[in-house]
Scaffold this motif. Sequence first.
Motif, PDB file in Angstrom:
ATOM      1  N   ALA A 110      28.530  47.345  47.708  1.00  0.00           N
ATOM      2  CA  ALA A 110      28.323  46.186  46.840  1.00  0.00           C
ATOM      3  C   ALA A 110      27.887  46.654  45.467  1.00  0.00           C
ATOM      4  N   GLY A 111      28.384  45.943  44.454  1.00  0.00           N
ATOM      5  CA  GLY A 111      28.074  46.299  43.082  1.00  0.00           C
ATOM      6  C   GLY A 111      29.061  47.252  42.450  1.00  0.00           C
ATOM      7  N   THR A 112      30.031  47.754  43.250  1.00  0.00           N
ATOM      8  CA  THR A 112      31.015  48.705  42.723  1.00  0.00           C
ATOM      9  C   THR A 112      32.425  48.132  42.704  1.00  0.00           C
ATOM     10  N   ARG A 113      32.620  46.891  43.129  1.00  0.00           N
ATOM     11  CA  ARG A 113      33.956  46.369  43.426  1.00  0.00           C
ATOM     12  C   ARG A 113      34.440  45.397  42.359  1.00  0.00           C
ATOM     13  N   ILE A 114      35.535  45.772  41.699  1.00  0.00           N
ATOM     14  CA  ILE A 114      36.167  44.929  40.684  1.00  0.00           C
ATOM     15  C   ILE A 114      37.535  44.525  41.216  1.00  0.00           C
ATOM     16  N   GLY A 115      37.793  43.245  41.313  1.00  0.00           N
ATOM     17  CA  GLY A 115      39.084  42.774  41.782  1.00  0.00           C
ATOM     18  C   GLY A 115      40.016  42.455  40.630  1.00  0.00           C
ATOM     19  N   ILE A 116      41.309  42.605  40.874  1.00  0.00           N
ATOM     20  CA  ILE A 116      42.351  42.177  39.933  1.00  0.00           C
ATOM     21  C   ILE A 116      43.367  41.366  40.728  1.00  0.00           C
ATOM     22  N   SER A 117      43.628  40.130  40.277  1.00  0.00           N
ATOM     23  CA  SER A 117      44.524  39.254  41.019  1.00  0.00           C
ATOM     24  C   SER A 117      45.118  38.208  40.087  1.00  0.00           C
ATOM     25  N   ASN A 118      46.357  37.837  40.366  1.00  0.00           N
ATOM     26  CA  ASN A 118      46.974  36.728  39.650  1.00  0.00           C
ATOM     27  C   ASN A 118      46.361  35.396  40.074  1.00  0.00           C
ATOM     28  N   PHE A 119      45.729  35.387  41.264  1.00  0.00           N
ATOM     29  CA  PHE A 119      45.140  34.154  41.807  1.00  0.00           C
ATOM     30  C   PHE A 119      43.709  34.462  42.248  1.00  0.00           C
ATOM     31  N   PRO A 120      42.798  34.576  41.290  1.00  0.00           N
ATOM     32  CA  PRO A 120      41.442  35.044  41.596  1.00  0.00           C
ATOM     33  C   PRO A 120      40.606  34.079  42.420  1.00  0.00           C
ATOM     34  N   ASP A 121      41.045  32.828  42.575  1.00  0.00           N
ATOM     35  CA  ASP A 121      40.286  31.881  43.393  1.00  0.00           C
ATOM     36  C   ASP A 121      40.642  31.969  44.877  1.00  0.00           C
ATOM     37  N   GLN A 122      41.565  32.846  45.217  1.00  0.00           N
ATOM     38  CA  GLN A 122      41.916  33.071  46.612  1.00  0.00           C
ATOM     39  C   GLN A 122      40.856  33.981  47.264  1.00  0.00           C
ATOM     40  N   PRO A 123      41.013  34.365  48.530  1.00  0.00           N
ATOM     41  CA  PRO A 123      39.937  35.072  49.240  1.00  0.00           C
ATOM     42  C   PRO A 123      39.424  36.351  48.589  1.00  0.00           C
ATOM     43  N   ILE A 124      40.165  36.960  47.689  1.00  0.00           N
ATOM     44  CA  ILE A 124      39.671  38.173  47.043  1.00  0.00           C
ATOM     45  C   ILE A 124      38.320  37.934  46.358  1.00  0.00           C
ATOM     46  N   ARG A 125      38.096  36.721  45.865  1.00  0.00           N
ATOM     47  CA  ARG A 125      36.850  36.427  45.160  1.00  0.00           C
ATOM     48  C   ARG A 125      35.629  36.644  46.064  1.00  0.00           C
ATOM     49  N   ASP A 126      35.804  36.431  47.376  1.00  0.00           N
ATOM     50  CA  ASP A 126      34.678  36.549  48.300  1.00  0.00           C
ATOM     51  C   ASP A 126      34.344  37.994  48.640  1.00  0.00           C
ATOM     52  N   GLU A 127      35.239  38.927  48.305  1.00  0.00           N
ATOM     53  CA  GLU A 127      35.082  40.299  48.775  1.00  0.00           C
ATOM     54  C   GLU A 127      34.775  41.304  47.667  1.00  0.00           C
ATOM     55  N   VAL A 128      34.702  40.851  46.411  1.00  0.00           N
ATOM     56  CA  VAL A 128      34.428  41.750  45.296  1.00  0.00           C
ATOM     57  C   VAL A 128      33.262  41.196  44.491  1.00  0.00           C
ATOM     58  N   ASP A 129      32.760  42.002  43.590  1.00  0.00           N
ATOM     59  CA  ASP A 129      31.604  41.605  42.789  1.00  0.00           C
ATOM     60  C   ASP A 129      32.002  40.914  41.490  1.00  0.00           C
ATOM     61  N   ALA A 130      33.193  41.212  41.011  1.00  0.00           N
ATOM     62  CA  ALA A 130      33.756  40.556  39.831  1.00  0.00           C
ATOM     63  C   ALA A 130      35.265  40.595  39.983  1.00  0.00           C
ATOM     64  N   VAL A 131      35.936  39.553  39.526  1.00  0.00           N
ATOM     65  CA  VAL A 131      37.393  39.514  39.652  1.00  0.00           C
ATOM     66  C   VAL A 131      37.999  39.148  38.306  1.00  0.00           C
ATOM     67  N   LEU A 132      39.046  39.877  37.947  1.00  0.00           N
ATOM     68  CA  LEU A 132      39.785  39.644  36.714  1.00  0.00           C
ATOM     69  C   LEU A 132      41.088  38.936  37.056  1.00  0.00           C
ATOM     70  N   GLY A 133      41.271  37.735  36.542  1.00  0.00           N
ATOM     71  CA  GLY A 133      42.490  36.983  36.800  1.00  0.00           C
ATOM     72  C   GLY A 133      43.578  37.318  35.807  1.00  0.00           C
ATOM     73  N   LEU A 134      44.825  37.221  36.252  1.00  0.00           N
ATOM     74  CA  LEU A 134      45.974  37.523  35.394  1.00  0.00           C
ATOM     75  C   LEU A 134      46.590  36.279  34.776  1.00  0.00           C
ATOM     76  N   GLY A 135      46.234  35.094  35.265  1.00  0.00           N
ATOM     77  CA  GLY A 135      46.751  33.880  34.636  1.00  0.00           C
ATOM     78  C   GLY A 135      47.435  32.906  35.551  1.00  0.00           C
ATOM     79  N   GLY A 136      47.702  33.300  36.816  1.00  0.00           N
ATOM     80  CA  GLY A 136      48.301  32.363  37.756  1.00  0.00           C
ATOM     81  C   GLY A 136      49.733  31.974  37.456  1.00  0.00           C
ATOM     82  N   PHE A 137      50.490  32.850  36.809  1.00  0.00           N
ATOM     83  CA  PHE A 137      51.877  32.528  36.459  1.00  0.00           C
ATOM     84  C   PHE A 137      52.803  32.722  37.663  1.00  0.00           C
ATOM     85  N   PRO A 138      53.961  32.048  37.675  1.00  0.00           N
ATOM     86  CA  PRO A 138      54.939  32.275  38.744  1.00  0.00           C
ATOM     87  C   PRO A 138      55.474  33.700  38.677  1.00  0.00           C
TER      88      PRO A 138
END
Length: 343
Positions: A110-138
């Motif tokens: 914990a404290g070391t995990r950065i997520g990157i996802s096009n859909f940051p509100d999906q389950p990845i948000r629960d498993e990382v300490d911060a998540v960077l969203g890409l914009g949710g584009f198709p």
Amino acid sequence: MEPTASFVDAMRAQPENLARARETVLRDLASAGLPRWDAGDSVAVVAMGASLNSSHALVAALAAAGHPASGVVASDLADGLAVVRADHNIVVSESGRSPEPLAAARKLAAGTRIGISNFPDQPIRDEVDAVLGLGGFPDSPVYTSGFTATILAYALLLDHVGVYEGAAEADRIPGRVADVLRDYAEAAATVGRVLATAKTIDVVGRGASLTAAAELSLMVREGLRTPSAAFETFQYLHGPMEVLSDDDALVIFGDGREVSIPSSVLDAGVPVVLVTAADPATIPAAGHANLTVVPLPAGLGVFERAIVETVIAQLAIAAAIEHKPYPLEEFLYHQDDTKLPVR
């Protein structure tokens, strides 16, 4: 369901999607509270499939900056076949729902995990300490925009934590991709014919260029249904190239040892594509009938080049599928456990 697009539509939308990703990542970085990284801090990128292919650019940039870094197959970490003790861990899942990266994230401190996802509100948000969203584009089933946007996110992340000056590259990337989509159509048509007629396709590159090499090989398998494999340049010379024949094709990305590899196979009838920023005068086999040289602009940054090479590869795939009797978007085999349900 997540919004989807055809391969060509998603590919053509990349300038706009990358501009959106830049704005979204900058917003999320501003609120993430990430500390500056210390000199020599280690980094792991944990991902599957195309997302893992994207890690080669990040690893190359970090190595040049003196940071030990590696890409880690998420399922290996999740199942105890790999152990990661990095100072910083980047967990990548474009959908935010791939079970292997999510399970792997639970094995990380914990404290070391950065997520990157096009859909940051999906389950990845629960498993990382911060998540960077890409914009949710198709995006397309054979990833296009999400793949290049992930690479752009790496540039901004490394700039934000003070280990690589990536912001200027990220600023240029949407316009650079628009230029590639406009200027490389003719070259891509030539390369597409090579890919469409080959029985197998080897793809070679190293460092940041292994990003495009690995991704092209995956797109060939997913989209063209043609056997393909990607290799690091010098590893390829130690045996794997021995299977090449005039029924196959070889695609090479790079400016170093890569420029002389074609000389050893062209006279055997092997069609070779060389994507390079090297001076044409330094290419020993320049002008050979079996060699197609795709010149790159000079002076590209690490992430900028990885994206430019990838978009050229996408254009080639789009051209190659025109010679096939099936669409890129139609997969033959479907697995029901590679994504968690959309929430």
